[in-house]
Design an enzyme around this catalytic site. Structure first.
Site, mmCIF file in Angstrom:
data_model
loop_
_atom_site.group_PDB
_atom_site.id
_atom_site.type_symbol
_atom_site.label_atom_id
_atom_site.label_comp_id
_atom_site.label_asym_id
_atom_site.label_seq_id
_atom_site.Cartn_x
_atom_site.Cartn_y
_atom_site.Cartn_z
ATOM 1 N N CYS A 77 0.177 -1.204 -0.030
ATOM 2 C CA CYS A 77 0.145 0.087 0.157
ATOM 3 C C CYS A 77 1.388 1.418 0.063
ATOM 4 C CB CYS A 77 -1.013 0.125 1.166
ATOM 5 S SG CYS A 77 -2.192 -0.935 0.814
ATOM 6 N N ALA A 80 2.290 1.635 -3.239
ATOM 7 C CA ALA A 80 0.953 2.761 -4.662
ATOM 8 C C ALA A 80 0.460 3.398 -4.189
ATOM 9 C CB ALA A 80 -0.393 1.560 -4.224
ATOM 10 N N GLU A 81 0.698 4.232 -2.433
ATOM 11 C CA GLU A 81 -0.334 5.065 -2.812
ATOM 12 C C GLU A 81 0.908 6.524 -2.986
ATOM 13 O OE1 GLU A 81 -1.973 8.378 0.162
ATOM 14 O OE2 GLU A 81 -2.332 5.986 1.123
ATOM 15 N N THR A 82 2.390 6.107 -2.670
ATOM 16 C CA THR A 82 3.401 6.682 -3.051
ATOM 17 C C THR A 82 3.299 7.650 -4.493
ATOM 18 O OG1 THR A 82 4.595 6.062 -1.586
ATOM 19 C CG2 THR A 82 6.436 6.603 -3.168
ATOM 20 N N SER A 85 0.071 8.991 -5.332
ATOM 21 C CA SER A 85 0.086 10.265 -5.114
ATOM 22 C C SER A 85 1.166 11.528 -5.599
ATOM 23 C CB SER A 85 0.556 10.491 -4.078
ATOM 24 O OG SER A 85 -0.691 9.898 -2.573
#
Length: 160
Positions: A77, A80-82, A85
Site C-alpha cells: 500500500c 501504491a500510494e507513493t 500520489s
C-alpha cells in the site's frame, strides 16, 4: 493545512533526495520542499518513471517484511500510494497538491526476497480528483497485488 506541509528540506537537500530516488529534475516542483517523504525514503522506494498517466518505482522486499517473512501488505500500500500520489501531484502542478482519500488493495501472491516493481496507471485525471490503479509485480513479472488509489487535488496555501 500547515501541519500537512511542514518539514521542509533546504533546497540542496530537496534536490539531492529527489534525484537519488529517481525523480527527474524537471518534476522536482511536484514535490515542493518536502522531498520524497520519510516513509518512502525509509522503505527504499526508487522511481524509474513519473508522469501524470504512468509512474513506475521499485522497492526492496527486505526489510519491509511482516513477521511471517513475506512483504508486508502495508508495504504494498505504501508503494501504491507513493506512486499514485506522486503521479497525481505531477498532474496537479505546483499550485496544488494531492491528498489520498481512498486506497484499496488485493494481494494475489506473497514474496520473501528480491525487488517489487509498482506500475501506476491513471484511470481518471480530473480537475479536482485523480484515480490510479497500481499493479505490483515480482522480478519475474508475476502480479503480487493490485491497488486503486483516489487523490483529491487541493490548492496549495500561499507561502507553502
Amino acid at each position: 493545512m500547515a501541519g500537512v506541509l511542514s518539514g521542509r528540506l533546504d533546497p540542496e537537500e530537496h534536490a539531492r533526495e529527489l534525484s537519488e530516488h529517481g525523480v527527474p529534475e524537471e518534476l522536482h516542483a511536484a514535490f515542493p520542499g518536502h522531498g520524497i517523504g520519510g516513509l518512502a525514503r525509509a522503505m527504499g522506494i526508487r522511481f524509474t518513471e513519473l508522469t501524470p498517466g504512468r509512474a513506475v518505482a521499485t522497492m526492496p522486499v527486505e526489510p519491509n517484511t511482516q513477521p511471517g517473512g513475506i512483504l508486508h501488505g502495508g508495504a504494498h500500500c505504501v508503494l501504491a500510494e507513493t506512486l499514485a500520489s506522486s503521479a497525481a501531484g505531477v498532474h496537479a502542478g505546483p499550485e496544488r497538491f494531492a491528498v489520498g482519500v481512498d486506497i484499496n488493495a488485493t494481494h494475489q501472491r506473497g514474496i520473501a526476497t528480491g525487488t517489487v516493481t509498482g506500475t501506476c496507471t491513471a484511470l481518471h485525471l480530473g480537475a479536482t480528483m485523480t484515480v490510479h490503479e497500481v499493479v505490483m509485480t515480482d522480478e519475474q513479472g508475476r502480479r503480487l497485488s493490485t491497488a486503486r488509489i483516489t487523490n483529491l487535488l487541493r490548492e496549495r496555501p500561499s507561502g507553502a
